[in-house]
Design a protein around this motif. Structure first.
Motif, PDB file in Angstrom:
ATOM      1  N   ARG A 188      48.998 -59.225  69.599  1.00  0.00           N
ATOM      2  CA  ARG A 188      48.854 -60.285  68.586  1.00  0.00           C
ATOM      3  C   ARG A 188      48.075 -59.861  67.346  1.00  0.00           C
ATOM      4  O   ARG A 188      48.479 -60.124  66.230  1.00  0.00           O
ATOM      5  CB  ARG A 188      48.132 -61.496  69.177  1.00  0.00           C
ATOM      6  CG  ARG A 188      48.873 -62.170  70.283  1.00  0.00           C
ATOM      7  CD  ARG A 188      49.662 -63.339  69.812  1.00  0.00           C
ATOM      8  NE  ARG A 188      50.269 -63.982  70.954  1.00  0.00           N
ATOM      9  CZ  ARG A 188      49.945 -65.185  71.398  1.00  0.00           C
ATOM     10  NH1 ARG A 188      49.019 -65.877  70.775  1.00  0.00           N
ATOM     11  NH2 ARG A 188      50.554 -65.692  72.437  1.00  0.00           N
ATOM     12  N   ASP A 248      45.060 -66.203  71.928  1.00  0.00           N
ATOM     13  CA  ASP A 248      45.490 -67.223  72.888  1.00  0.00           C
ATOM     14  C   ASP A 248      46.755 -66.852  73.639  1.00  0.00           C
ATOM     15  O   ASP A 248      47.708 -66.353  73.080  1.00  0.00           O
ATOM     16  CB  ASP A 248      45.714 -68.554  72.154  1.00  0.00           C
ATOM     17  CG  ASP A 248      44.453 -69.036  71.463  1.00  0.00           C
ATOM     18  OD1 ASP A 248      43.422 -69.092  72.144  1.00  0.00           O
ATOM     19  OD2 ASP A 248      44.509 -69.315  70.254  1.00  0.00           O
ATOM     20  N   GLU A 249      46.753 -67.143  74.939  1.00  0.00           N
ATOM     21  CA  GLU A 249      47.953 -66.975  75.757  1.00  0.00           C
ATOM     22  C   GLU A 249      49.032 -67.939  75.271  1.00  0.00           C
ATOM     23  O   GLU A 249      48.719 -68.999  74.722  1.00  0.00           O
ATOM     24  CB  GLU A 249      47.638 -67.351  77.225  1.00  0.00           C
ATOM     25  CG  GLU A 249      46.671 -66.442  77.929  1.00  0.00           C
ATOM     26  CD  GLU A 249      47.308 -65.105  78.304  1.00  0.00           C
ATOM     27  OE1 GLU A 249      48.548 -65.009  78.249  1.00  0.00           O
ATOM     28  OE2 GLU A 249      46.564 -64.169  78.619  1.00  0.00           O
ATOM     29  N   THR A 300      49.582 -61.136  74.393  1.00  0.00           N
ATOM     30  CA  THR A 300      48.288 -61.208  73.695  1.00  0.00           C
ATOM     31  C   THR A 300      47.787 -59.849  73.210  1.00  0.00           C
ATOM     32  O   THR A 300      47.129 -59.779  72.178  1.00  0.00           O
ATOM     33  CB  THR A 300      47.173 -61.826  74.576  1.00  0.00           C
ATOM     34  OG1 THR A 300      47.521 -61.631  75.929  1.00  0.00           O
ATOM     35  CG2 THR A 300      46.973 -63.274  74.286  1.00  0.00           C
TER      36      THR A 300
END
Ligand code: 5AD
Ligand code: FES
Length: 368
Positions: A301, A315-316, A298
């Motif tokens: 990202r 989001d994981e 994350t």
């Protein structure tokens, strides 16, 4: 119009003028008909299954300067990162547990990742998970490089052609040669990869006739995979003031590609999900049969920002995995825990295991 769609459905081909007619004149009714025909074909080739790929964005360094792309080399606002070998193996382990049996290793054109380093990563993943497929998406490389990576165990390679109009291509990629891009795709095909082409819809200056060129190009080169998404402007690029491609245009193109190439692996892309809350669902309904949720850690990202408003950045991996299954189910389809090879390729390679016998109880892991 209906007649043209029927002709396309029957022959899996249609003349350029008729394709152009469809693009220029499609209305709500004919769109619904087109999508129903694309759906029929996908049910015949892949059924209601949707394949998942775990996307690992492992470097955002890039030596290129594609005008549309947020991580182009000259963008000084990007915080650059590279995942380490160990981080990549960790992503692969998490991915396998979540039921991803294909990894997509995607990055900018980063000279740090020379052949030796990519070979090491491929061998590392394959020694952990011999039955999982590896897709590379590393941009343009030499024939010898593609060959070395293939011999090391890479299964597939994605290289969108971006647009089949030479003029538009060379405007969007200053200093680059359209023919070089196409040569790369031909090399990938010759080496034996399952290879993917693809393009953006709604690019600045792109006409409907240009899109017909894209359709003709993919029909002719017959890729195993075809990645199609809307262009979305990025604030740090010269194209920041252009408008994004639309959901309607993109799903029309997806449906046409499904009809032209019944066996193709066709993702409902993240970009499509980024311009509309249910973009990916609509993409699946229009013939899409692949999704590529993010597996990257994350904390990196947001740094892999090709365009503005990209979804899933907070989001994981496990959250994306849950979310995607819910969306697929809501659209009336099912997730397949498999390598998800091109159906024609599978028939030609019957020795390749599609289902891994040690598949875990992902529902347990995900806490459904
Ligand atoms: N909008 C939409 N798609 C983009 N890509 C790169 N930049 C953008 C953008 N601004 C796509 C390209 C590339 C893929 C990895 O992402 O088609 O091949
Ligand atoms: Fe490198 Fe776009 S600038 S992928």
């Amino acid at each position: 119009m209906k007649q043209y769609i029927d002709e396309l459905y029957e022959n899996n081909d249609l003349g350029d003028e008729k394709l152009l007619y469809i693009l220029e004149n499609i209305d709500d009714n004919s769109k619904e008909y087109l999508v129903s025909k694309a759906h029929e074909i996908r049910m015949r080739t892949y059924g209601n299954k949707v394949f998942m790929r775990g996307l690992i964005e492992f470097t955002n360094y890039c030596k290129k300067n594609c005008e549309y792309c947020g991580i182009q080399g000259r963008n000084k606002n990007v915080e650059r990162y590279r995942l380490t070998y160990d981080q990549i193996m960790e992503c692969a382990k998490v991915g396998d547990r979540l039921g991803y049996k294909t990894y997509v290793l995607q990055g900018g054109e980063d000279p740090y990742f020379n052949d030796d380093r990519i070979v090491e990563i491929i061998k590392g993943i394959k020694s952990l998970f011999p039955n999982n497929a590896i897709t590379l998406s590393l941009g343009e490389r030499s024939y010898d490089s593609y060959k070395r990576l293939f011999d090391a165990g890479a299964d597939r390679y994605l290289l969108r052609h971006e647009t089949a109009s030479k003029e538009l291509y060379e405007w969007l990629h200053p200093g680059e040669v359209f023919g070089d891009r196409i040569k790369c795709l031909e090399n990938l095909k010759e080496i034996g990869y399952q290879f993917g082409a693809g393009f953006m819809v709604g690019l600045p200056r792109q006409t409907k006739a240009d899109l017909v060129k894209d359709l003709r190009f993919v029909k002719e080169i017959e890729p195993h995979m075809c990645g199609i998404g809307p262009f979305i402007p990025h604030a740090d690029t010269k194209l920041k003031d252009f408008t994004a491609g639309t959901l309607e245009d993109t799903t029309t193109i997806l449906a046409l590609v499904r009809l032209l190439l019944p066996n193709v692996l066709l993702p409902a892309t993240t970009a499509l999900g980024s311009i509309d809350k249910v973009g990916r669902e609509k993409g699946i309904k229009a013939g899409g049969n692949v999704v590529m949720p993010n597996l990257s850690p994350t904390d990196v990202r947001e740094k892999y920002s090709l365009y503005d408003g990209k979804i899933c950045t907070g989001d994981e991996a496990a959250e994306c995995r849950k979310c995607i299954e819910r969306r697929i189910n809501n659209a009336g389809f099912e997730v397949a825990i498999t390598r998800g090879d091109n159906v024609k390729w599978s028939q030609d390679n019957p020795d390749v295991l599609q289902y891994d016998s040690k598949i875990v109880d992902i529902n347990g892991i995900l806490g459904f």
